[in-house]
Motif scaffolding. Structure first.
Motif, PDB file in Angstrom:
ATOM      1  N   HIS A   1     -19.105   5.084  -0.470  1.00  0.00           N
ATOM      2  CA  HIS A   1     -18.488   5.083  -0.122  1.00  0.00           C
ATOM      3  C   HIS A   1     -17.572   6.368  -0.277  1.00  0.00           C
ATOM      4  O   HIS A   1     -16.885   7.451   0.663  1.00  0.00           O
ATOM      5  CB  HIS A   1     -17.315   3.840   1.107  1.00  0.00           C
TER       6      HIS A   1
ATOM      7  N   GLU B   1      -8.159   2.268  -5.581  1.00  0.00           N
ATOM      8  CA  GLU B   1      -8.633   2.113  -4.412  1.00  0.00           C
ATOM      9  C   GLU B   1      -7.405   2.603  -2.837  1.00  0.00           C
ATOM     10  O   GLU B   1      -8.385   3.109  -1.714  1.00  0.00           O
ATOM     11  CB  GLU B   1      -8.734   0.695  -3.833  1.00  0.00           C
ATOM     12  N   ASP B   2      -7.053   2.498  -3.450  1.00  0.00           N
ATOM     13  CA  ASP B   2      -5.442   3.181  -2.669  1.00  0.00           C
ATOM     14  C   ASP B   2      -5.557   4.616  -2.184  1.00  0.00           C
ATOM     15  O   ASP B   2      -5.451   4.786  -1.389  1.00  0.00           O
ATOM     16  CB  ASP B   2      -3.822   2.125  -3.084  1.00  0.00           C
TER      17      ASP B   2
ATOM     18  N   LYS C   1     -16.814   9.914   1.230  1.00  0.00           N
ATOM     19  CA  LYS C   1     -15.299  10.603   2.225  1.00  0.00           C
ATOM     20  C   LYS C   1     -15.115  12.314   1.917  1.00  0.00           C
ATOM     21  O   LYS C   1     -14.390  12.636   2.506  1.00  0.00           O
ATOM     22  CB  LYS C   1     -14.208   9.481   1.338  1.00  0.00           C
TER      23      LYS C   1
ATOM     24  N   ALA D   1     -18.065   0.928  -3.278  1.00  0.00           N
ATOM     25  CA  ALA D   1     -17.102   0.961  -2.779  1.00  0.00           C
ATOM     26  C   ALA D   1     -17.252   3.154  -3.480  1.00  0.00           C
ATOM     27  O   ALA D   1     -16.522   3.545  -2.565  1.00  0.00           O
ATOM     28  CB  ALA D   1     -15.738   1.178  -3.649  1.00  0.00           C
TER      29      ALA D   1
ATOM     30  N   ARG E   1      -7.879   6.046   0.487  1.00  0.00           N
ATOM     31  CA  ARG E   1      -7.694   6.009   1.562  1.00  0.00           C
ATOM     32  C   ARG E   1      -6.432   6.377   2.545  1.00  0.00           C
ATOM     33  O   ARG E   1      -6.514   6.719   3.381  1.00  0.00           O
ATOM     34  CB  ARG E   1      -7.212   4.176   2.247  1.00  0.00           C
ATOM     35  N   THR E   2      -6.208   7.447   1.664  1.00  0.00           N
ATOM     36  CA  THR E   2      -5.449   8.078   1.996  1.00  0.00           C
ATOM     37  C   THR E   2      -6.004   8.799   2.358  1.00  0.00           C
ATOM     38  O   THR E   2      -7.211   9.852   2.445  1.00  0.00           O
ATOM     39  CB  THR E   2      -4.778   9.050   1.023  1.00  0.00           C
ATOM     40  N   ASN E   3      -5.488  10.686   3.191  1.00  0.00           N
ATOM     41  CA  ASN E   3      -5.969  11.404   3.275  1.00  0.00           C
ATOM     42  C   ASN E   3      -5.464  12.918   2.273  1.00  0.00           C
ATOM     43  O   ASN E   3      -5.260  13.738   2.943  1.00  0.00           O
ATOM     44  CB  ASN E   3      -5.113  12.103   4.886  1.00  0.00           C
TER      45      ASN E   3
ATOM     46  N   ARG F   1       1.044  -1.474  -0.255  1.00  0.00           N
ATOM     47  CA  ARG F   1       0.156  -0.552  -0.093  1.00  0.00           C
ATOM     48  C   ARG F   1       0.716   1.389  -0.310  1.00  0.00           C
ATOM     49  O   ARG F   1       1.826   1.349   0.827  1.00  0.00           O
ATOM     50  CB  ARG F   1      -1.299  -0.114   1.375  1.00  0.00           C
TER      51      ARG F   1
ATOM     52  N   PRO G   1       0.854   6.798   3.226  1.00  0.00           N
ATOM     53  CA  PRO G   1      -0.253   7.959   3.123  1.00  0.00           C
ATOM     54  C   PRO G   1       0.583   9.434   2.840  1.00  0.00           C
ATOM     55  O   PRO G   1       1.300   9.894   3.523  1.00  0.00           O
ATOM     56  CB  PRO G   1      -0.844   8.316   4.390  1.00  0.00           C
TER      57      PRO G   1
END
Length: 245
Positions: free
Chosen positions: A170, A140-141, A174, A167, A144-146, A5, A8
């Protein structure tokens, strides 16, 4: 092949989640590469334009990997310094396109690259692998980050096409959590229209915000209307633009 992964990324100074456009106002994921190159050529100074022409020629002549790292991958790292930060996204997208990077090459660049290079990979997906789901793990990765700029780039045309309903819903939430404007979400209207489950999720989120005395983002009301769900009534003490009183 399994890939780690991505670490971030820290959002760049001044990142707000607003439209991820290049210095000429184009959005790399939505602008055909030929048009992007023509616009960029008109904006770059002589030295930068000459560098970009050379980088694109090298990428076209030596696509794929040659040795430990390909010459066009080195050019990706130089793009910000050579073309300026305002035009670096467009330059990187053009280099990736000229190199005919496939899903494996894009995956390598993404996981080994900086946040800026990852963003360029996400922008180029609809131009290089529009019909293949092989690059979906990169989207998708990013989600997941900010890093709001990565999140926004992940929700371009490629993400709109290949993310499944769960997905994608969501990802929309996000955006609301992190302040990414929903104008960044490609195909928002057709995907959200009459989506009862998305409407339920948005309604629950609006209720949580109201219960906590927090404003409901204006974007939420707009998308909720698309789903056909009942509107979220603004709470006392908030204005219709989602700002605290």
């Amino acid at each position: 092949m399994n890939h780690p992964r991505a670490t971030p990324a820290t959002p760049e100074a001044g990142t707000t989640g607003r439209p991820a456009a290049t210095g000429d106002g184009t959005t790399p994921a939505l602008t055909p590469p030929a048009e992007l190159r023509a616009r960029l050529a008109g904006l770059l100074g002589g030295a930068a334009r000459a560098w970009l022409d050379q980088a694109l020629d090298e990428a076209a002549a030596h696509p794929g990997t040659h040795g430990p790292i390909s010459v066009w991958e080195l050019r990706l790292a130089e793009a910000g310094r050579r073309c300026g930060s305002a035009h670096a996204d467009a330059a990187r997208v053009l280099i990736l396109h000229a190199a005919h990077a496939d899903a494996d090459a894009l995956t390598r660049v993404y996981y080994q690259g900086t946040a800026d290079e990852r963003r360029a990979v996400l922008h180029v997906l609809p131009h290089l692998v529009p019909d293949s789901p092989d690059a979906l793990p990169l989207v998708e990765d990013a989600l997941r980050t900010n890093d709001t700029r990565l999140v926004a780039a992940a929700l371009g045309p490629y993400g709109a096409r290949h993310l499944d309903a769960h997905a994608w819903r969501h990802a929309v939430l996000k955006c609301l959590f992190t302040g990414v404007g929903l104008d960044q979400v490609a195909d928002l209207a057709p995907r959200a229209r009459d989506d009862a489950e998305l409407g339920r999720m948005l309604g629950d989120y609006a209720e949580e915000r109201r219960a906590a005395g927090r404003p409901v983002p204006e974007d939420l009301h707009r998308v909720l209307a698309l789903t056909g769900a009942a509107p979220a009534t603004p709470a006392h003490g908030t204005d219709p633009h989602g700002k605290e009183s």
